[in-house]
Write a protein that holds these residues in place. Structure first.
Motif, PDB file in Angstrom:
ATOM      1  N   LEU A  64      66.460  36.973  37.575  1.00  0.00           N
ATOM      2  CA  LEU A  64      67.257  36.299  36.539  1.00  0.00           C
ATOM      3  C   LEU A  64      66.576  36.368  35.174  1.00  0.00           C
ATOM      4  CD1 LEU A  64      68.356  33.115  38.544  1.00  0.00           C
ATOM      5  CD2 LEU A  64      69.766  35.105  37.973  1.00  0.00           C
ATOM      6  N   SER A  65      65.702  37.326  34.987  1.00  0.00           N
ATOM      7  CA  SER A  65      64.937  37.405  33.737  1.00  0.00           C
ATOM      8  C   SER A  65      65.813  37.697  32.529  1.00  0.00           C
ATOM      9  CB  SER A  65      63.842  38.469  33.851  1.00  0.00           C
ATOM     10  OG  SER A  65      64.403  39.749  34.105  1.00  0.00           O
ATOM     11  N   ASN A  66      66.992  38.256  32.744  1.00  0.00           N
ATOM     12  CA  ASN A  66      67.899  38.561  31.633  1.00  0.00           C
ATOM     13  C   ASN A  66      68.992  37.513  31.462  1.00  0.00           C
ATOM     14  OD1 ASN A  66      66.799  41.115  30.658  1.00  0.00           O
ATOM     15  ND2 ASN A  66      67.412  41.919  32.658  1.00  0.00           N
ATOM     16  N   VAL A  67      68.815  36.367  32.125  1.00  0.00           N
ATOM     17  CA  VAL A  67      69.759  35.257  32.020  1.00  0.00           C
ATOM     18  C   VAL A  67      69.059  34.111  31.316  1.00  0.00           C
ATOM     19  CG1 VAL A  67      71.123  33.567  33.290  1.00  0.00           C
ATOM     20  CG2 VAL A  67      70.994  35.935  34.103  1.00  0.00           C
ATOM     21  N   SER A  68      69.686  33.561  30.289  1.00  0.00           N
ATOM     22  CA  SER A  68      69.073  32.484  29.506  1.00  0.00           C
ATOM     23  C   SER A  68      68.800  31.266  30.374  1.00  0.00           C
ATOM     24  CB  SER A  68      70.001  32.067  28.351  1.00  0.00           C
ATOM     25  OG  SER A  68      70.203  33.144  27.469  1.00  0.00           O
ATOM     26  N   LEU A  69      67.704  30.591  30.054  1.00  0.00           N
ATOM     27  CA  LEU A  69      67.384  29.346  30.741  1.00  0.00           C
ATOM     28  C   LEU A  69      68.398  28.273  30.370  1.00  0.00           C
ATOM     29  CD1 LEU A  69      63.519  29.309  30.222  1.00  0.00           C
ATOM     30  CD2 LEU A  69      64.690  29.468  32.431  1.00  0.00           C
ATOM     31  N   PRO A  70      68.694  27.342  31.273  1.00  0.00           N
ATOM     32  CA  PRO A  70      69.592  26.235  30.933  1.00  0.00           C
ATOM     33  C   PRO A  70      68.960  25.323  29.890  1.00  0.00           C
ATOM     34  CG  PRO A  70      68.616  25.908  33.098  1.00  0.00           C
ATOM     35  CD  PRO A  70      68.228  27.287  32.659  1.00  0.00           C
ATOM     36  N   GLU A  71      69.770  24.463  29.309  1.00  0.00           N
ATOM     37  CA  GLU A  71      69.298  23.550  28.269  1.00  0.00           C
ATOM     38  C   GLU A  71      68.150  22.678  28.777  1.00  0.00           C
ATOM     39  OE1 GLU A  71      70.142  23.174  25.053  1.00  0.00           O
ATOM     40  OE2 GLU A  71      71.507  24.882  25.151  1.00  0.00           O
ATOM     41  N   ASP A  72      68.192  22.341  30.064  1.00  0.00           N
ATOM     42  CA  ASP A  72      67.128  21.541  30.664  1.00  0.00           C
ATOM     43  C   ASP A  72      65.912  22.437  30.892  1.00  0.00           C
ATOM     44  OD1 ASP A  72      65.456  19.916  32.058  1.00  0.00           O
ATOM     45  OD2 ASP A  72      66.800  19.598  33.770  1.00  0.00           O
ATOM     46  N   ALA A  73      64.934  22.366  29.986  1.00  0.00           N
ATOM     47  CA  ALA A  73      63.766  23.253  30.041  1.00  0.00           C
ATOM     48  C   ALA A  73      62.921  23.010  31.280  1.00  0.00           C
ATOM     49  CB  ALA A  73      62.909  23.069  28.790  1.00  0.00           C
ATOM     50  N   ARG A  95      69.241  26.351  37.357  1.00  0.00           N
ATOM     51  CA  ARG A  95      69.070  27.746  36.925  1.00  0.00           C
ATOM     52  C   ARG A  95      70.282  28.595  37.278  1.00  0.00           C
ATOM     53  NH1 ARG A  95      68.005  31.446  34.144  1.00  0.00           N
ATOM     54  NH2 ARG A  95      66.171  32.790  34.098  1.00  0.00           N
ATOM     55  N   VAL A  96      71.008  28.212  38.329  1.00  0.00           N
ATOM     56  CA  VAL A  96      72.183  28.983  38.736  1.00  0.00           C
ATOM     57  C   VAL A  96      73.454  28.129  38.671  1.00  0.00           C
ATOM     58  CG1 VAL A  96      71.028  30.768  40.080  1.00  0.00           C
ATOM     59  CG2 VAL A  96      71.513  28.554  41.159  1.00  0.00           C
ATOM     60  N   VAL A  97      73.495  27.250  37.667  1.00  0.00           N
ATOM     61  CA  VAL A  97      74.688  26.458  37.374  1.00  0.00           C
ATOM     62  C   VAL A  97      75.021  26.654  35.899  1.00  0.00           C
ATOM     63  CG1 VAL A  97      75.720  24.159  37.318  1.00  0.00           C
ATOM     64  CG2 VAL A  97      74.071  24.738  39.112  1.00  0.00           C
ATOM     65  N   LYS A  98      76.277  26.931  35.598  1.00  0.00           N
ATOM     66  CA  LYS A  98      76.698  27.094  34.206  1.00  0.00           C
ATOM     67  C   LYS A  98      77.141  25.742  33.661  1.00  0.00           C
ATOM     68  CE  LYS A  98      77.957  31.984  34.179  1.00  0.00           C
ATOM     69  NZ  LYS A  98      79.049  32.991  34.050  1.00  0.00           N
ATOM     70  N   GLY A  99      76.362  25.211  32.717  1.00  0.00           N
ATOM     71  CA  GLY A  99      76.685  23.916  32.133  1.00  0.00           C
ATOM     72  C   GLY A  99      76.222  22.765  33.004  1.00  0.00           C
ATOM     73  N   ARG A 100      76.239  21.554  32.424  1.00  0.00           N
ATOM     74  CA  ARG A 100      75.838  20.365  33.180  1.00  0.00           C
ATOM     75  C   ARG A 100      76.791  20.104  34.348  1.00  0.00           C
ATOM     76  NH1 ARG A 100      70.809  17.891  31.971  1.00  0.00           N
ATOM     77  NH2 ARG A 100      70.523  17.793  29.709  1.00  0.00           N
ATOM     78  N   ALA A 101      78.089  20.254  34.077  1.00  0.00           N
ATOM     79  CA  ALA A 101      79.078  19.936  35.103  1.00  0.00           C
ATOM     80  C   ALA A 101      79.295  21.098  36.055  1.00  0.00           C
ATOM     81  CB  ALA A 101      80.396  19.535  34.453  1.00  0.00           C
ATOM     82  N   ASP A 112      81.306  41.937  40.994  1.00  0.00           N
ATOM     83  CA  ASP A 112      81.091  43.292  41.525  1.00  0.00           C
ATOM     84  C   ASP A 112      79.838  43.934  40.958  1.00  0.00           C
ATOM     85  OD1 ASP A 112      83.405  42.826  42.880  1.00  0.00           O
ATOM     86  OD2 ASP A 112      84.567  44.432  41.959  1.00  0.00           O
ATOM     87  N   ARG A 113      78.791  43.154  40.821  1.00  0.00           N
ATOM     88  CA  ARG A 113      77.492  43.710  40.418  1.00  0.00           C
ATOM     89  C   ARG A 113      76.642  43.824  41.683  1.00  0.00           C
ATOM     90  NH1 ARG A 113      74.546  44.170  35.129  1.00  0.00           N
ATOM     91  NH2 ARG A 113      72.629  45.152  35.830  1.00  0.00           N
ATOM     92  N   PHE A 114      76.345  45.052  42.063  1.00  0.00           N
ATOM     93  CA  PHE A 114      75.730  45.297  43.365  1.00  0.00           C
ATOM     94  C   PHE A 114      74.249  45.651  43.270  1.00  0.00           C
ATOM     95  CE2 PHE A 114      80.284  45.901  43.954  1.00  0.00           C
ATOM     96  CZ  PHE A 114      80.501  45.044  45.022  1.00  0.00           C
ATOM     97  N   ASP A 115      73.561  45.008  42.317  1.00  0.00           N
ATOM     98  CA  ASP A 115      72.101  45.118  42.274  1.00  0.00           C
ATOM     99  C   ASP A 115      71.524  43.711  42.190  1.00  0.00           C
ATOM    100  OD1 ASP A 115      72.138  44.237  39.571  1.00  0.00           O
ATOM    101  OD2 ASP A 115      72.307  46.289  38.833  1.00  0.00           O
ATOM    102  N   SER A 116      70.241  43.597  42.044  1.00  0.00           N
ATOM    103  CA  SER A 116      69.584  42.286  42.053  1.00  0.00           C
ATOM    104  C   SER A 116      69.252  41.787  40.656  1.00  0.00           C
ATOM    105  CB  SER A 116      68.298  42.349  42.885  1.00  0.00           C
ATOM    106  OG  SER A 116      67.405  43.316  42.346  1.00  0.00           O
TER     107      SER A 116
END
Length: 559
Positions: A176-185, A78-84, A201-205
């Protein structure tokens, strides 16, 4: 020596697996290794003209690949961009990425051997230092004994404390509701409480899709949310300063020659002055290259210890526009003049991992259009120049690899192999005539940089102010300048036009006086083609040259 940097993305460079499944795993698509940089490969890079390699992505970073069998913590997809994963979401500053090791338990040994091999083949080694942010699940398992981990002693009840390594959103969970889910559902949820502030520099949650949501901002003693505006808390020296300086010392002790410092301008220059002074006292020849995009801050960061800075918003953007026909060639003059007082500190380039490939549909659509741009970038000044692996073969970067879509860039997030690099290093029989032509041009241009004293250390005289109204000189499509050292002179003409062109280059009186040029008949030799030209030089006279389209002339003559 003029510094010629060859950037490689270590994970993809030596990958000979051509499956290229979109969003494929390491098992499906394969991965390159440090050991792929064997003597044969390093000699080829050296022969191109490079004298320094930037090994991108060698420090351990977030990935979806499971290395828990080796005692390496798994990352939540969920907090990794891409497989690699992004090489700029570091999970352990003291470790090497297991992906690029043949023998995972010996991954540090393989990196140390890579440094030795590179040096033995006559080239320096640069590695990334990522000072602004880390992966959300950062945890060092390789830190030296006695080293306290980042965040280990933080007071998480405070948004800001100069003694903390991170910034927090007290009493709030990461959203993370505004972040797309990874390809692995089936990816598990990621829980972070209290939420750490995001790397850009985004200082909110509540990071958004286009934020660096997979990273956490490091705290260098700057309170960005002080009611009176940004405030600095540098006395006593913040914990992050000490820990990050120790990390630099750790890698410098391995024998590397320099650091390319990611997003350096997002870290206070006071830290850089502190860290670079300590490092250079221990390792006087160590280089620091800064990714700084704000020209108003260039001189501050040079004064803070940086040897070189990216010249992106100036020279890169301008030469790119000239190559694409959206800006006149004589606009280049303004860009070099804007940094003339720090000209030796500016790093020129036409490609890197962040930028689109010249041959992509989003840039020029043809790598041949990059040749005149390379002539200018490599030969205008004595400052360093950099190319990105595959550029010399015309890599197009037009694959849709997975997390990286079809955007004209070579992915840094996915398991992939780069077509031009594979052919250029491992299947040369498959190179096309055009790809060989491009490689030959790059090899000649880059080798001239150090083979010719005038290019390596000579003075520069920009001829554009004297060539704005000639019948056979189009300042929109041609750029001309002189280089001189001792009695060696180079007359360089870059032709951005697609057609073969006669170019009459006027050499003004001032050039004769400034460079002490000879007058009378001289024989010139084009270092690109070997062609000879006999010209009669006289003050304010012209030299007529014929140049192919999307090419140039580099005429050498003696005083």
């Amino acid at each position: 020596m003029k510094l010629i940097i060859y950037q490689v993305f270590t994970r993809t460079f030596g990958n000979k697996n051509l499956t290229r499944k979109v969003n494929g795993t390491l098992k499906e698509n394969g991965v390159g290794k440090m050991n792929d940089f064997d003597t044969k490969t390093l000699k080829q890079i050296k022969a191109l003209g490079a004298n320094c390699i930037w090994y991108t992505g060698v420090i351990r970073h977030a990935t979806t690949t499971d290395y828990s069998a080796f005692g390496i913590p798994c990352q939540t997809p969920r907090v990794v961009k891409g497989r690699a994963g992004s090489p700029y979401a570091i999970t352990d500053y003291y470790d090497i990425d297991p992906d690029i090791a043949e023998d995972v338990p010996n991954r540090m040994g393989e990196f140390e051997a890579l440094i030795r091999r590179t040096h033995e083949n006559g080239m320096k080694v640069i590695m990334d230092f990522v000072p602004n942010h880390v992966a959300r699940e950062y945890k060092s398992i390789a830190k030296p004994e006695g080293v306290r981990d980042l965040g280990e002693d933080d007071d998480t009840a405070k948004h800001f404390d100069a003694a903390n390594n991170f910034y927090y959103c007290p009493n709030e969970r990461l959203d993370l509701s505004n972040v797309s889910l990874p390809e692995d559902a089936e990816s598990p949820d990621y829980d972070e409480f209290p939420a750490k502030c995001t790397g850009n520099d985004r200082f909110d949650s509540h990071p958004q899709q286009n934020d660096w949501y997979e990273t956490v901002k490091l705290n260098y003693g700057v309170d960005y949310c002080d009611f009176g505006g940004r405030s600095h808390h540098f006395d006593p020296i913040p914990s992050t300063w000490l820990k990050m300086t120790d990390i630099l010392i750790y890698w410098a002790a391995k024998g590397i020659d320099g650091f390319r410092c990611d997003m350096a301008e997002m870290v206070p220059h006071e830290f850089w002055r502190y860290a670079t002074s300590k490092l250079k006292e221990m390792y006087p020849e160590l280089m620091f290259i800064g990714e700084v995009y704000d020209p108003n801050q260039y001189r501050t960061y040079v004064a803070s210890g940086f040897d070189y800075l990216y010249d992106k918003v100036g020279m890169y953007d301008c030469v790119r526009d000239v190559m694409c026909g959206s800006r006149p060639a004589n606009a280049i003059t303004h860009e070099w003049q804007a940094t003339d007082d720090i000209r030796d500190n500016m790093l020129y380039f036409l490609e890197n991992h962040d930028e689109q490939r010249i041959a992509s549909d989003f840039f020029c659509g043809s790598a041949l259009k990059g040749i005149p741009g390379m002539i200018v970038s490599a030969l205008l000044q004595t400052n360093p120049v950099m190319i990105y692996a595959g550029q010399e073969f015309g890599e197009r970067g037009m694959d849709a690899e997975g997390f990286s879509g079809r955007d004209g860039r070579s992915t840094i997030f996915d398991y992939w192999s780069t077509d031009a690099v594979f052919k250029g290093f491992y299947a040369r029989r498959n190179l096309t005539k055009e790809e060989l032509q491009i490689e030959n041009a790059y090899k000649k241009i880059l080798n001239i940089c150090n083979a010719e004293k005038a290019a390596r250390e000579g003075l520069t005289f920009d001829l554009m102010y004297a060539n704005g109204d000639g019948t056979h000189f189009n300042p929109h499509r041609q750029f001309a300048f002189l280089r001189k050292a001792d009695d060696e002179v180079l007359l360089i003409v870059a032709n951005f036009d697609e057609n073969e062109t006669r170019v009459d280059v006027r050499i003004p009186v001032h050039a004769y006086d400034f460079l002490q040029l000879p007058e009378g008949e001289v024989e010139m030799t084009d270092l690109l083609s070997g062609d000879k030209l006999v010209a009669v030089l006289h003050r304010d006279g012209t030299v007529s040259v014929q140049t192919d389209g999307l090419n140039g002339r580099i005429y050498k003559f003696s005083c």
